[in-house]
Design a protein around this motif. Structure first.
Motif, PDB file in Angstrom:
ATOM      1  N   SER A  47     173.723  14.147  94.930  1.00  0.00           N
ATOM      2  CA  SER A  47     173.849  15.548  94.539  1.00  0.00           C
ATOM      3  C   SER A  47     175.069  16.203  95.194  1.00  0.00           C
ATOM      4  N   LEU A  48     175.365  15.847  96.428  1.00  0.00           N
ATOM      5  CA  LEU A  48     176.553  16.394  97.088  1.00  0.00           C
ATOM      6  C   LEU A  48     177.832  15.849  96.468  1.00  0.00           C
ATOM      7  N   ASP A  49     177.824  14.579  96.122  1.00  0.00           N
ATOM      8  CA  ASP A  49     178.984  13.992  95.457  1.00  0.00           C
ATOM      9  C   ASP A  49     179.210  14.666  94.106  1.00  0.00           C
ATOM     10  N   ARG A  50     178.130  14.905  93.386  1.00  0.00           N
ATOM     11  CA  ARG A  50     178.238  15.562  92.080  1.00  0.00           C
ATOM     12  C   ARG A  50     178.716  16.996  92.234  1.00  0.00           C
ATOM     13  N   LEU A  51     178.262  17.694  93.249  1.00  0.00           N
ATOM     14  CA  LEU A  51     178.715  19.057  93.505  1.00  0.00           C
ATOM     15  C   LEU A  51     180.235  19.087  93.686  1.00  0.00           C
ATOM     16  N   ALA A  52     180.752  18.206  94.517  1.00  0.00           N
ATOM     17  CA  ALA A  52     182.202  18.144  94.739  1.00  0.00           C
ATOM     18  C   ALA A  52     182.931  17.770  93.458  1.00  0.00           C
ATOM     19  N   GLN A  53     182.372  16.838  92.716  1.00  0.00           N
ATOM     20  CA  GLN A  53     182.998  16.398  91.466  1.00  0.00           C
ATOM     21  C   GLN A  53     183.056  17.546  90.450  1.00  0.00           C
ATOM     22  N   VAL A  54     181.988  18.296  90.320  1.00  0.00           N
ATOM     23  CA  VAL A  54     181.969  19.424  89.382  1.00  0.00           C
ATOM     24  C   VAL A  54     183.009  20.464  89.783  1.00  0.00           C
ATOM     25  N   LEU A  55     183.094  20.777  91.063  1.00  0.00           N
ATOM     26  CA  LEU A  55     184.105  21.738  91.520  1.00  0.00           C
ATOM     27  C   LEU A  55     185.512  21.254  91.191  1.00  0.00           C
ATOM     28  N   ARG A  56     185.786  19.997  91.463  1.00  0.00           N
ATOM     29  CA  ARG A  56     187.105  19.437  91.193  1.00  0.00           C
ATOM     30  C   ARG A  56     187.420  19.440  89.697  1.00  0.00           C
ATOM     31  N   MET A  57     186.450  19.030  88.883  1.00  0.00           N
ATOM     32  CA  MET A  57     186.664  19.014  87.438  1.00  0.00           C
ATOM     33  C   MET A  57     186.876  20.425  86.901  1.00  0.00           C
ATOM     34  N   PHE A  58     186.119  21.376  87.429  1.00  0.00           N
ATOM     35  CA  PHE A  58     186.301  22.768  87.026  1.00  0.00           C
ATOM     36  C   PHE A  58     187.714  23.241  87.352  1.00  0.00           C
ATOM     37  N   LEU A  59     188.166  22.993  88.592  1.00  0.00           N
ATOM     38  CA  LEU A  59     189.498  23.431  88.989  1.00  0.00           C
ATOM     39  C   LEU A  59     190.580  22.778  88.129  1.00  0.00           C
ATOM     40  N   GLU A  60     190.386  21.526  87.789  1.00  0.00           N
ATOM     41  CA  GLU A  60     191.372  20.840  86.955  1.00  0.00           C
ATOM     42  C   GLU A  60     191.410  21.436  85.554  1.00  0.00           C
ATOM     43  N   ARG A  61     190.272  21.849  85.044  1.00  0.00           N
ATOM     44  CA  ARG A  61     190.213  22.447  83.700  1.00  0.00           C
ATOM     45  C   ARG A  61     190.724  23.889  83.684  1.00  0.00           C
ATOM     46  N   GLU A  62     190.493  24.599  84.765  1.00  0.00           N
ATOM     47  CA  GLU A  62     190.782  26.037  84.808  1.00  0.00           C
ATOM     48  C   GLU A  62     192.169  26.356  85.376  1.00  0.00           C
ATOM     49  N   THR A  63     192.717  25.455  86.156  1.00  0.00           N
ATOM     50  CA  THR A  63     193.993  25.704  86.833  1.00  0.00           C
ATOM     51  C   THR A  63     194.955  24.546  86.584  1.00  0.00           C
ATOM     52  N   PRO A  64     196.210  24.696  86.987  1.00  0.00           N
ATOM     53  CA  PRO A  64     197.152  23.579  86.853  1.00  0.00           C
ATOM     54  C   PRO A  64     197.035  22.550  87.984  1.00  0.00           C
ATOM     55  N   ILE A  65     196.038  22.671  88.823  1.00  0.00           N
ATOM     56  CA  ILE A  65     195.872  21.778  89.973  1.00  0.00           C
ATOM     57  C   ILE A  65     195.219  20.461  89.515  1.00  0.00           C
ATOM     58  N   PRO A  66     195.827  19.310  89.807  1.00  0.00           N
ATOM     59  CA  PRO A  66     195.234  18.015  89.440  1.00  0.00           C
ATOM     60  C   PRO A  66     194.141  17.615  90.441  1.00  0.00           C
ATOM     61  N   ALA A  67     193.085  18.374  90.487  1.00  0.00           N
ATOM     62  CA  ALA A  67     192.061  18.288  91.537  1.00  0.00           C
ATOM     63  C   ALA A  67     191.360  16.938  91.633  1.00  0.00           C
ATOM     64  N   MET A  68     191.218  16.237  90.533  1.00  0.00           N
ATOM     65  CA  MET A  68     190.499  14.960  90.560  1.00  0.00           C
ATOM     66  C   MET A  68     191.325  13.852  91.206  1.00  0.00           C
ATOM     67  N   ARG A  69     192.624  14.025  91.258  1.00  0.00           N
ATOM     68  CA  ARG A  69     193.490  12.973  91.806  1.00  0.00           C
ATOM     69  C   ARG A  69     193.913  13.232  93.246  1.00  0.00           C
ATOM     70  N   LEU A  70     193.456  14.324  93.828  1.00  0.00           N
ATOM     71  CA  LEU A  70     193.891  14.704  95.166  1.00  0.00           C
ATOM     72  C   LEU A  70     192.774  14.522  96.189  1.00  0.00           C
ATOM     73  N   THR A  71     193.167  14.233  97.426  1.00  0.00           N
ATOM     74  CA  THR A  71     192.206  14.250  98.519  1.00  0.00           C
ATOM     75  C   THR A  71     191.846  15.700  98.799  1.00  0.00           C
ATOM     76  N   THR A  72     190.814  15.921  99.572  1.00  0.00           N
ATOM     77  CA  THR A  72     190.432  17.300  99.884  1.00  0.00           C
ATOM     78  C   THR A  72     191.564  18.063 100.573  1.00  0.00           C
ATOM     79  N   PRO A  73     192.228  17.514 101.612  1.00  0.00           N
ATOM     80  CA  PRO A  73     193.339  18.261 102.221  1.00  0.00           C
ATOM     81  C   PRO A  73     194.477  18.543 101.237  1.00  0.00           C
ATOM     82  N   GLU A  74     194.783  17.581 100.370  1.00  0.00           N
ATOM     83  CA  GLU A  74     195.837  17.801  99.372  1.00  0.00           C
ATOM     84  C   GLU A  74     195.428  18.888  98.379  1.00  0.00           C
ATOM     85  N   LEU A  75     194.175  18.877  97.982  1.00  0.00           N
ATOM     86  CA  LEU A  75     193.677  19.882  97.050  1.00  0.00           C
ATOM     87  C   LEU A  75     193.751  21.279  97.654  1.00  0.00           C
TER      88      LEU A  75
END
Length: 135
Positions: A47-75
Motif C-alpha cells: 500500500s505504501l509503494d502504491r501510494l508513492a506510485q500514484v503520487l508520481r504518476m499523478f505528477l507526471e500526468r499533471e506537470t512536466p516533471i518526469p516523476a516516474m523516472r526520477l529518484t525521490t531526491p531528483e523528483l
C-alpha cells in the motif's frame, strides 16, 4: 437469426464501452483521488509503494516533471525548480515520498495512524497541484 446475433453483440459492446468510459476519470486529479481510495486502509509494503506510485504518476500526468523516472531526491529538486510555475508543495511531497521510501528500503514500520496521515496529505497535495489557485 444471424442479423439478430450481430445486433445483440453490437448492443452489448456499446453498453460495455459506455460503462468503461463512465468509470475512467477524466482528469489526473480524479484518477489519483480514485486510486487513493483503492489503496486500502492498512499500512503494508504494497500500500505504501502504491501510494508513492500514484503520487508520481499523478505528477507526471499533471506537470512536466518526469516523476516516474526520477529518484525521490531528483523528483524533489525538479518540483522545486518548477515551483514558480506549478503549485507543488515540495515539503509535503518530500515527507510523503521519504516515508514511503523508508518503509520500502529500510523496512521501517508505519502505524495505521501515520499511514492515514500520509493518505490525507497525499490527497491534499493532489488537490493543491490540480487547483493552483488554492496555493
Amino acid at each position: 437469426a444471424a442479423a439478430f446475433a450481430v445486433l445483440a453483440v453490437a448492443g452489448v459492446a456499446l453498453i460495455l464501452v459506455r460503462r468503461l468510459r463512465q468509470r475512467t476519470p477524466e482528469t489526473p486529479r480524479a484518477w489519483a483521488l480514485q486510486e487513493f481510495e483503492r489503496i486500502g486502509s492498512e499500512p503494508t509494503a504494497r500500500s505504501l509503494d502504491r501510494l508513492a506510485q500514484v503520487l508520481r504518476m499523478f505528477l507526471e500526468r499533471e506537470t512536466p516533471i518526469p516523476a516516474m523516472r526520477l529518484t525521490t531526491p531528483e523528483l524533489i529538486l525538479e518540483a522545486e525548480r518548477y515551483a514558480g510555475n506549478i503549485c507543488v508543495a515540495t515539503t509535503r511531497l518530500r515527507d510523503i515520498l521519504e516515508r514511503c521510501d523508508a518503509e520500502k528500503f529500510a523496512r521501517e514500520t508505519i502505524t495505521s495512524a501515520e499511514f492515514h496521515r500520509l493518505l490525507d496529505e497525499s490527497r491534499t497535495l493532489v488537490e493543491a497541484v490540480a487547483k493552483p489557485e488554492t496555493c
